[in-house]
Structures are given as C-alpha cells and as structure tokens.
Design a protein around this motif. Structure first.
Motif, short mmCIF file in Angstrom:
data_model
loop_
_atom_site.label_atom_id
_atom_site.label_comp_id
_atom_site.label_asym_id
_atom_site.label_seq_id
_atom_site.Cartn_x
_atom_site.Cartn_y
_atom_site.Cartn_z
N THR B 227 40.54 48.38 96.49
CA THR B 227 41.26 47.13 96.23
C THR B 227 42.16 46.73 97.40
O THR B 227 42.12 45.61 97.89
CB THR B 227 42.11 47.28 94.95
OG1 THR B 227 41.24 47.63 93.88
CG2 THR B 227 42.85 46.01 94.62
N ARG B 230 40.83 45.54 100.87
CA ARG B 230 40.29 44.19 100.82
C ARG B 230 41.40 43.15 100.66
O ARG B 230 41.42 42.13 101.34
CB ARG B 230 39.29 44.11 99.65
CG ARG B 230 38.62 42.76 99.42
CD ARG B 230 37.53 42.87 98.33
NE ARG B 230 38.02 43.53 97.12
CZ ARG B 230 38.69 42.94 96.15
NH1 ARG B 230 38.95 41.65 96.21
NH2 ARG B 230 39.10 43.62 95.09
N THR B 231 42.34 43.43 99.74
CA THR B 231 43.26 42.36 99.35
C THR B 231 44.48 42.22 100.26
O THR B 231 45.04 41.13 100.34
CB THR B 231 43.76 42.57 97.90
OG1 THR B 231 44.33 43.87 97.79
CG2 THR B 231 42.60 42.42 96.92
N GLN B 234 43.68 39.77 102.90
CA GLN B 234 43.58 38.45 102.25
C GLN B 234 44.97 37.89 101.96
O GLN B 234 45.22 36.70 102.10
CB GLN B 234 42.81 38.57 100.92
CG GLN B 234 41.32 38.83 101.08
CD GLN B 234 40.63 39.09 99.73
OE1 GLN B 234 41.27 39.41 98.74
NE2 GLN B 234 39.31 38.95 99.72
N SER B 235 45.89 38.78 101.55
CA SER B 235 47.23 38.32 101.19
C SER B 235 48.00 37.86 102.42
O SER B 235 48.88 37.00 102.32
CB SER B 235 47.98 39.46 100.47
OG SER B 235 49.20 38.99 99.97
N ILE B 244 45.57 37.03 94.48
CA ILE B 244 45.45 38.10 95.47
C ILE B 244 46.68 39.00 95.41
O ILE B 244 46.58 40.23 95.47
CB ILE B 244 45.26 37.50 96.88
CG1 ILE B 244 43.91 36.79 96.96
CG2 ILE B 244 45.37 38.59 97.95
CD1 ILE B 244 43.70 35.99 98.23
N ARG B 245 47.85 38.39 95.27
CA ARG B 245 49.07 39.21 95.18
C ARG B 245 49.02 40.15 93.97
O ARG B 245 49.42 41.32 94.05
CB ARG B 245 50.31 38.31 95.06
CG ARG B 245 50.77 37.81 96.40
CD ARG B 245 52.04 36.97 96.31
NE ARG B 245 52.43 36.60 97.65
CZ ARG B 245 53.39 37.22 98.37
NH1 ARG B 245 54.10 38.18 97.84
NH2 ARG B 245 53.65 36.84 99.60
N ALA B 247 46.31 41.32 92.57
CA ALA B 247 45.34 42.38 92.87
C ALA B 247 45.99 43.45 93.75
O ALA B 247 45.75 44.65 93.56
CB ALA B 247 44.11 41.78 93.55
N CYS B 248 46.84 43.04 94.69
CA CYS B 248 47.58 44.02 95.51
C CYS B 248 48.49 44.86 94.62
O CYS B 248 48.59 46.08 94.78
CB CYS B 248 48.43 43.31 96.56
SG CYS B 248 47.52 42.44 97.84
#
Lengths: 381, 381
Positions: B227, B230-231, B234-235, B244-245, B247-248
C-alpha cells in the motif's frame, strides 16, 4: 471510492503453532491453572493407536473424563453429553481433539453449561444469543483438519428433530487457545484433509471477494490464499511432511480471520450449507464443487479483484475459476455435483433452500431468484 | 525449518476509518457513555483555522478542557500537564489530536493518573511497568501523521534532566479508539506527512525482515508495504486527495501490527533512535536515511526475503535497498546523513549510542561491534 469501516478485533485467542502438543498443552494448562479437564473427541481418534490416548497421557493427572464419538454435523445430543461432563464440580477446561464437528460441539457445550441448558430441546433458548451468559470453562482446541472452525465465535449444530442446522453465537465462543501441532493431523484421511483445505481456500477467496472487505481481511485472506494454493498440492504429494502440514494449518488460520471480524462470505458458502443440509455433503466437498462456478458467476462484477488471487496462486492471467478448478483436480477431489452424489432432479430443491440462506444476499453479484441459482447449480452439476 | 510461535492478540482497539470525525467522534463518545472529555493537541493545530477548534465544536457540551502545545519528543512535563487535567473529577475521556508526540504524551498521562504520578521525576516509578495499574480514562486518538504511534502499547517520553528517551509500557496503553479521518491530516506539513510515511514503510520492512516473523506480521507488513510504496508517491503528487491520504493511513495502521504482537524490529530503528536522541532528528527522517543502508548490510543474510517487497513495490528484480532509496528520492526527502544535518565527526558518538540499543541485537545480520556500525553510518553519510 473511499474505504470506510470499523475494525473491532475478535475475542482474544491464543494460537500456538509448531510446538508439539506434548509440550504446548501442559504449558497452557499450567498458565490457566487448570487441574481438571475433560477430553472431547470423535470415534476414529479413540481407535487403538489414535491420538486421544496420547492426549490423555499428556493430560496426566489433570485428566478427569472423556466424551467420545462426537458425530459429523454435531447433533444436539452430542453437545448435551459434553455439557453434562463439564458440569462436574470444579471442571476447569475442555480439550477438543478433532475436526470441525468436535470443536463446534465443544463450543456449544460451553454456553449450555453457563446457561443451564440440560437437554437437546432446551438448546432453542440459546438461539437468541443476546441473552446468553459467557461460555465456560476454558476451551483448548487441537484441530485435525483444515476447516478453521477453531477460530469463529459460532457453533453450527444439527437439530435432530428436523435435520436443520442452527448457528449458536456468542462473542466469546471461540476456543481460548488453539494448538496447531501438525503431527496431530497425520491420521486424518487424506480426502478430508485436502477437502477441508479447499474449504479454507473458499474462506479466503470469498472474504477477499466480499462486498465490504477490510484492510485486515485483505491482508490475511491474501496470505491464506497464497499459502494454501501452494501447500495443499505439496501436502498431497508429501503427506508425511509436517512442515508442509503446518503451513496448511497456518493458511487455514489466516483464511478465516476476515470472518472473525465480521466480513460476510458469498454464494459458495450459502449454496454449500444447503448442500450439506439436504444432501449431507461434507463442507469441504461443497467448496470443491461450487467455488469455481460461483467465481465464474461473479466474474462480471469482480473479475479485476479476482486477478490478484490467480497471481497469488502463481497462475497470473488465468481466470480464478479455472485456477481453483485445476487445483481441485490436482488434489483428486470431485469437481461436479454429479460426482458428489447429487441427482439432477434434486437441483430445484437445493436451489430453493440455498435462496433462503443469508449469505446469498452477501454475494458480490446479486443472485436474481431461482433462475440464476439454477443456472449456477446446473453448471456445477 | 518448521515455523514456531505463539500468537497472542494485542489489547482490543477499535479503528474507525473513512468516516468524518464529526460523525465518528460523537458516536464513539456516546458508545462509551462519555460526558466529559479533555482535548490534547500541539501548537500548530491550535492556530486560527487549525483543527483543534473544530474538534472542540464536535465535542460540544462534552468539552471540559484543552491541553495545548505538546512538544516534539514528548517531554515529561507535557505528560504531567495532561495528567493534571485528567484528574478533574469525573473526566471520562481524553481525545488526542496530532502526531506521534501528542499521542505518546496522552498514553503516558493515563498511567500517571492511575498510578498517582504527580510530577516529572516521579515518572521514574513507571519504568518498571509490571507494577503499573491499567491506564484510564478512555483515550481516543485522531492522528495527523503516519507515525503509527496510535497502535502500540508503549509511550516514548523524554526525560528533560538527561535528554534520554524512556519507553513506558503497559499492555493496555494503546488508545481505545483510533479515528482515521484523512481530512484531519490536511494541515500536516508535507515533509512530515511523507517522512512519517517512510517511517511506516520502515516498520513494515523491518517487521517483514525480522528474525522471527509470524503469519500475522507477514500478512500485515506485506499489505502495508504494498500500500505505502504505491500511495506515498501518489500523495505527494496529489496532496489534497483524501482517498489517497486514507490509503496511506491504512497502510500505516497495518505497518505496525507485527510490532503490536511482539515482533522485533532491526538496526534501522535502533540507529534511528540514536540519531533522534543525539541529533534531534525526526524519526521519519532517520528512516529515510538509514533504511536503505541497513537493507544493503542485511542483504547477504535475507536478500531472498527482501525480494518479495521489491515485488510489492512493483519493482521486482531490483534490490530492495535501491527501491527504498528511489522512493525516498521521489518523495523529495533526504537520503544522506550529511543532508540531514549530521557532521561526519559525530559518527563515532552515534555508533557508540546505537550499539547500546536493544534493537541492534534483533537485526537479522549480526552487527559486529563498532566496525560494522561505523561502516553502515559512513555509507549513509
């Protein structure tokens, strides 16, 4: 879409793995200050050379009583027999040695004790679990199959009056301690061992594909799928390899974690329960037969998500339904309803029962009445 | 080699994710019958437009008091200030809004309350945690960084007399409830957000690479690594994307699960603590700088195992040390000690302190005294 959910851990349960039961069990009993225990097991394990004698020796002067001959599908009478043995003054623990039926019986017996249920009919009272007092005494489970019944707070028990299975629930119903000693699984018939393993694959797959998975269920079901897809075929080839057997046991443990925190499973479990109730089919065999067809039915709505599990099986790019079918075939297990003793004319009866199962509503792709259900069953036939 | 272990779940903790704090917090307070609560937070969140005002409004007539200005590294004085506020008659909950320092302070304050610790020096008594009474009142944490301090039963507090950080432990020290609302992280400086994210990667990586991982730690740390790799990038690109936040945040939650059940981390954490103590370096930055070099040092003994994480990062075939280095660079974070304000002549002092850290002993490849340690530090310089 943003993930949304609430994670509440299940009842605290200790799992001891890879340590021989002769070491692990006395240690657990000491830690819990247990001086008197009842052993519960099935018929085959009490045969000469069966493991129940060995466990009795490990229990040594803590051993008080044995309840043998727990039958498949856990009839109420067996539950009540265990409860009677647990009522002896000062009984502090019950040790369940066996597969799903044995541990389900021991789980249910514990709330019979604390709720003063004394005969089979009186078990009806516990169907409304909200009123039930917490289970006692301690339950220590030594599983011999891969069914994963050790980890859930539910007990599935058959009412002999009607043949119907009821689920008894209490948040603390799962065993307090599970001991995973692969040597205790060596007498399990290979077909039972492998088919309960496919059952565990079914837990992992339907949890992964659930409509509302959680981070925990995703982490554990992916781990379980990756482990079991690899180790079940290995265990068939090398049935005496304890390391592989333990890896299967660990896969089974992880496969059900999503369920213990409330993630719902889908149509393969729902239809499987109907097949067990009506045809007496073993749960593992229902998974062998139904899971590929349910995956195929669901693929239009969750095919993308299914891909990760084909990858976990080391067969990226192939449809997951085919992957499961191939693995079931490699394991030498039945893959069609007709090979599992179901006559074609039974399909409408099975469809009708399955449609009433609450898990059908939790299936990722809606099962639209009898037409859809019959189509799935016919494909599996 | 056969897997061997005992899994005992950590203290029960509820995690609510993806629901706005304005909904989740009142619901949690109702469920716990809380009518009086103290809010604890840092200076930046109490600035005009900061989120502490918003939380105060959500607390509404349950709000009793606010303890502001909790400082970095959680000095004892701040812990004692919170404890004093919690001693008011009938105070039923403390709400911690902030990063690691804030929640560490709130965790420690709760055992000060129940053990009658009234001044900073008296905290010494709690260093022997076996005698400590369970923490009270309820602690609800609303994290604003990715440090994962919300999930552990330890509180790391600085003794101002010596500058030394001590760890206070109680099995029930972790917050009762964690609310992951990504909107509450929008004011967190990007460098802090991303570097605490690398800290979480460090948790996942060192748990995955631990000498005694468990099925649970493997499942969760792999999920976390997959996770976060990847994130986090993106964040950085889309800092306002709440999905996205979140998911982080979920990755951070999963990254520390192995630690909560007792899996030990290695040299990157050990050296990181020395860097924080001596140089005042933020924990996240220590991970950015040290993790690649510790992975390189360990590769001769666990390179095979590291491969799975390169794969999880979508960069199969590349050494994990390089993968982490690349991601740290993509995030715009420092990757050398010299860029993080460490003079070369400090390395022997840091090496000496690091060698005393117990986590060094848990490193997969033995760190053989000063020579090995200096080699790692020089490579990182």
């Amino acid at each position: 879409m943003m993930q949304l959910g609430r994670y509440q851990p299940p009842s605290r349960q200790t799992v001891i793995y890879g340590q021989p039961v002769a070491q692990a069990l006395p240690q657990v009993l000491s830690e819990h200050w247990v001086t008197q225990a009842v052993l519960v097991t099935n018929t085959s394990l009490t045969q000469p050379g069966g493991f129940s004698e060995q466990i009795q020796q490990v229990l040594a002067d803590r051993f008080r009583n044995i309840v043998k001959g727990i039958r498949e599908n856990t009839p109420r009478e067996d539950v009540v027999r265990i409860a009677a043995a647990l009522r002896s003054k000062g009984m502090e623990a019950v040790v369940a040695l066996g597969g799903g039926s044995v541990v389900e019986a021991a789980k249910a017996a514990r709330i019979c004790v604390t709720n003063n249920v004394r005969d089979a009919a009186d078990l009806d009272r516990l169907l409304t679990a909200t009123t039930a007092a917490p289970p006692r005494p301690y339950l220590i489970s030594i599983p011999t199959t891969l069914s994963a019944a050790e980890y859930t707070p539910d007990a599935c028990v058959t009412d002999e009056r009607t043949g119907v299975k009821h689920v008894f629930h209490h948040p603390d119903l799962a065993p307090d301690v599970v001991i995973l000693d692969p040597a205790m699984t060596l007498l399990t018939p290979q077909r039972l061992w492998l088919s309960t393993g496919v059952r565990a694959i079914n837990h992992a797959v339907e949890t992964w594909c659930a409509m509302q998975p959680t981070p925990y269920s995703d982490a554990t079901s992916l781990y379980a799928a990756r482990t079991l897809f690899r180790t079940l075929p290995q265990s068939k080839t090398a049935p005496d390899d304890l390391e592989i057997r333990l890896a299967c046991q660990i896969g089974s443990w992880m496969s059900i974690q999503g369920v213990t925190i409330g993630v719902s499973q889908g149509a393969s479990h729902g239809i499987g329960q109907a097949l067990s109730s009506i045809m007496g089919m073993a749960p593992g065999i229902t998974s062998c037969v139904m899971l590929p067809h349910v995956l195929r039915f669901n693929a239009p709505v969750n095919g993308e998500r299914q891909k990760a599990l084909s990858e976990a099986a080391g067969r990226a790019g192939r449809p997951l339904s085919d992957v499961v079918e191939e693995i079931v075939a490699e394991l030498g297990l039945p893959s069609r309803l007709r090979d599992a003793g179901v006559a074609e004319e039974m399909l409408p009866t099975i469809a009708e029962a399955a449609l009433k199962n609450p898990r059908i509503k939790a299936n990722p792709r809606p099962v639209e009445g009898e037409r859809d259900m019959l189509a799935i069953l016919e494909a599996a036939w």
